[in-house]
Design a protein around this motif. Sequence first.
Motif, PDB file in Angstrom:
ATOM      1  N   LYS A   1       0.842  -1.195   0.000  1.00 18.36           N
ATOM      2  CA  LYS A   1       0.000   0.000   0.000  1.00 18.36           C
ATOM      3  C   LYS A   1       0.873   1.240   0.000  1.00 18.36           C
ATOM      4  N   TRP A   2       0.659   2.096  -0.994  1.00 18.79           N
ATOM      5  CA  TRP A   2       1.353   3.369  -1.077  1.00 18.79           C
ATOM      6  C   TRP A   2       0.324   4.450  -0.812  1.00 18.79           C
ATOM      7  N   SER A   3       0.455   5.115   0.321  1.00 16.29           N
ATOM      8  CA  SER A   3      -0.499   6.135   0.739  1.00 16.29           C
ATOM      9  C   SER A   3      -0.602   7.235  -0.315  1.00 16.29           C
ATOM     10  N   GLY A   4      -1.820   7.559  -0.701  1.00 15.70           N
ATOM     11  CA  GLY A   4      -2.045   8.597  -1.691  1.00 15.70           C
ATOM     12  C   GLY A   4      -1.909   8.136  -3.120  1.00 15.70           C
ATOM     13  N   PHE A   5      -1.485   6.885  -3.346  1.00 14.08           N
ATOM     14  CA  PHE A   5      -1.317   6.354  -4.701  1.00 14.08           C
ATOM     15  C   PHE A   5      -2.259   5.194  -4.942  1.00 14.08           C
ATOM     16  N   GLY A   6      -2.141   4.154  -4.122  1.00 12.31           N
ATOM     17  CA  GLY A   6      -2.990   2.988  -4.277  1.00 12.31           C
ATOM     18  C   GLY A   6      -2.354   1.768  -3.642  1.00 12.31           C
ATOM     19  N   SER A   7      -2.957   0.612  -3.897  1.00  8.33           N
ATOM     20  CA  SER A   7      -2.420  -0.622  -3.325  1.00  8.33           C
ATOM     21  C   SER A   7      -2.399  -1.736  -4.358  1.00  8.33           C
ATOM     22  N   PHE A   8      -1.380  -2.572  -4.227  1.00  9.55           N
ATOM     23  CA  PHE A   8      -1.230  -3.759  -5.056  1.00  9.55           C
ATOM     24  C   PHE A   8      -1.563  -4.955  -4.178  1.00  9.55           C
ATOM     25  N   VAL A   9      -2.433  -5.830  -4.685  1.00  2.65           N
ATOM     26  CA  VAL A   9      -2.876  -6.982  -3.908  1.00  2.65           C
ATOM     27  C   VAL A   9      -2.768  -8.227  -4.774  1.00  2.65           C
ATOM     28  N   MET A  10      -2.287  -9.326  -4.187  1.00  3.55           N
ATOM     29  CA  MET A  10      -2.224 -10.600  -4.884  1.00  3.55           C
ATOM     30  C   MET A  10      -3.554 -11.320  -4.658  1.00  3.55           C
ATOM     31  N   LYS A  11      -4.295 -11.590  -5.733  1.00  4.82           N
ATOM     32  CA  LYS A  11      -5.580 -12.276  -5.630  1.00  4.82           C
ATOM     33  C   LYS A  11      -5.454 -13.684  -6.198  1.00  4.82           C
ATOM     34  N   GLU A  12      -6.138 -14.609  -5.551  1.00  2.38           N
ATOM     35  CA  GLU A  12      -6.167 -15.974  -6.061  1.00  2.38           C
ATOM     36  C   GLU A  12      -7.386 -16.147  -6.948  1.00  2.38           C
ATOM     37  N   ILE A  13      -7.163 -16.657  -8.146  1.00  2.00           N
ATOM     38  CA  ILE A  13      -8.239 -16.952  -9.081  1.00  2.00           C
ATOM     39  C   ILE A  13      -8.515 -18.450  -8.968  1.00  2.00           C
ATOM     40  N   PRO A  14      -9.734 -18.830  -8.561  1.00  2.00           N
ATOM     41  CA  PRO A  14     -10.013 -20.257  -8.370  1.00  2.00           C
ATOM     42  C   PRO A  14     -10.082 -21.012  -9.702  1.00  2.00           C
ATOM     43  N   SER A  15      -9.960 -22.323  -9.626  1.00  2.00           N
ATOM     44  CA  SER A  15     -10.075 -23.137 -10.827  1.00  2.00           C
ATOM     45  C   SER A  15     -11.535 -23.142 -11.288  1.00  2.00           C
ATOM     46  N   LYS A  16     -11.739 -23.369 -12.578  1.00  2.00           N
ATOM     47  CA  LYS A  16     -13.080 -23.353 -13.159  1.00  2.00           C
ATOM     48  C   LYS A  16     -13.337 -24.638 -13.929  1.00  2.00           C
ATOM     49  N   ARG A  17     -14.587 -25.011 -14.005  1.00  2.00           N
ATOM     50  CA  ARG A  17     -15.003 -26.172 -14.786  1.00  2.00           C
ATOM     51  C   ARG A  17     -15.649 -25.643 -16.060  1.00  2.00           C
ATOM     52  N   LEU A  18     -15.046 -25.942 -17.207  1.00  2.00           N
ATOM     53  CA  LEU A  18     -15.518 -25.444 -18.503  1.00  2.00           C
ATOM     54  C   LEU A  18     -15.778 -26.597 -19.463  1.00  2.00           C
ATOM     55  N   TYR A  19     -16.710 -26.385 -20.378  1.00  2.00           N
ATOM     56  CA  TYR A  19     -17.003 -27.396 -21.400  1.00  2.00           C
ATOM     57  C   TYR A  19     -16.193 -27.091 -22.645  1.00  2.00           C
ATOM     58  N   SER A  20     -15.511 -28.109 -23.175  1.00  2.11           N
ATOM     59  CA  SER A  20     -14.723 -27.968 -24.392  1.00  2.11           C
ATOM     60  C   SER A  20     -15.485 -28.613 -25.551  1.00  2.11           C
ATOM     61  N   PRO A  21     -15.993 -27.807 -26.497  1.00  2.00           N
ATOM     62  CA  PRO A  21     -16.712 -28.386 -27.631  1.00  2.00           C
ATOM     63  C   PRO A  21     -15.820 -29.266 -28.513  1.00  2.00           C
ATOM     64  N   LYS A  22     -14.543 -28.933 -28.562  1.00  2.00           N
ATOM     65  CA  LYS A  22     -13.613 -29.708 -29.378  1.00  2.00           C
ATOM     66  C   LYS A  22     -13.427 -31.111 -28.809  1.00  2.00           C
ATOM     67  N   LEU A  23     -13.256 -31.200 -27.486  1.00  2.00           N
ATOM     68  CA  LEU A  23     -13.064 -32.495 -26.826  1.00  2.00           C
ATOM     69  C   LEU A  23     -14.392 -33.147 -26.444  1.00  2.00           C
ATOM     70  N   LYS A  24     -15.467 -32.355 -26.466  1.00  7.52           N
ATOM     71  CA  LYS A  24     -16.804 -32.804 -26.079  1.00  7.52           C
ATOM     72  C   LYS A  24     -16.826 -33.367 -24.661  1.00  7.52           C
ATOM     73  N   GLU A  25     -16.145 -32.648 -23.790  1.00  4.81           N
ATOM     74  CA  GLU A  25     -16.126 -33.024 -22.372  1.00  4.81           C
ATOM     75  C   GLU A  25     -15.783 -31.802 -21.534  1.00  4.81           C
ATOM     76  N   TYR A  26     -15.991 -31.937 -20.249  1.00  6.06           N
ATOM     77  CA  TYR A  26     -15.663 -30.859 -19.327  1.00  6.06           C
ATOM     78  C   TYR A  26     -14.198 -30.950 -18.925  1.00  6.06           C
ATOM     79  N   ILE A  27     -13.590 -29.791 -18.801  1.00  5.07           N
ATOM     80  CA  ILE A  27     -12.211 -29.722 -18.331  1.00  5.07           C
ATOM     81  C   ILE A  27     -12.162 -28.780 -17.138  1.00  5.07           C
ATOM     82  N   VAL A  28     -11.148 -28.940 -16.310  1.00  9.97           N
ATOM     83  CA  VAL A  28     -10.964 -28.084 -15.145  1.00  9.97           C
ATOM     84  C   VAL A  28      -9.682 -27.284 -15.344  1.00  9.97           C
ATOM     85  N   THR A  29      -9.821 -25.957 -15.276  1.00  8.28           N
ATOM     86  CA  THR A  29      -8.645 -25.097 -15.419  1.00  8.28           C
ATOM     87  C   THR A  29      -7.902 -25.035 -14.090  1.00  8.28           C
ATOM     88  N   LYS A  30      -6.663 -24.669 -14.157  1.00  9.12           N
ATOM     89  CA  LYS A  30      -5.871 -24.508 -12.935  1.00  9.12           C
ATOM     90  C   LYS A  30      -6.200 -23.173 -12.281  1.00  9.12           C
TER      91      LYS A  30
END
Length: 87
Positions: free
Chosen positions: A45-74
């Motif tokens: 946090k830099w006062s008067g400027f802003g803050s940098f934060v590390m956020k975790e992006i959770p894994s997602k379950r997506l459908y792949s039309p090419k593979l015709k199945e669901y995949i899980v992203t990291k």
Amino acid sequence: MNKKELIRAVSRELDLPMSQDKITLVLGKAVEITKRTLAVGESVKWSGFGSFVMKEIPSKRLYSPKLKEYIVTKGTKRITFAPSRTK
């Protein structure tokens, strides 16, 4: 504004006689310390400027039309910036 322009602007604004090489070194160390701090999961946090934060992006379950199945992203981590509300 790029790095060179920032260094020149800081050099002009300082009342102390400081070379542009020293200003470059100080700014480089500030960025290096910020990177290390974010790498261990702490926010910066830099006062008067802003803050940098590390956020975790959770894994997602997506459908792949090419593979015709669901995949899980990291899950991953991403740095986000929030500007300061004070002006």
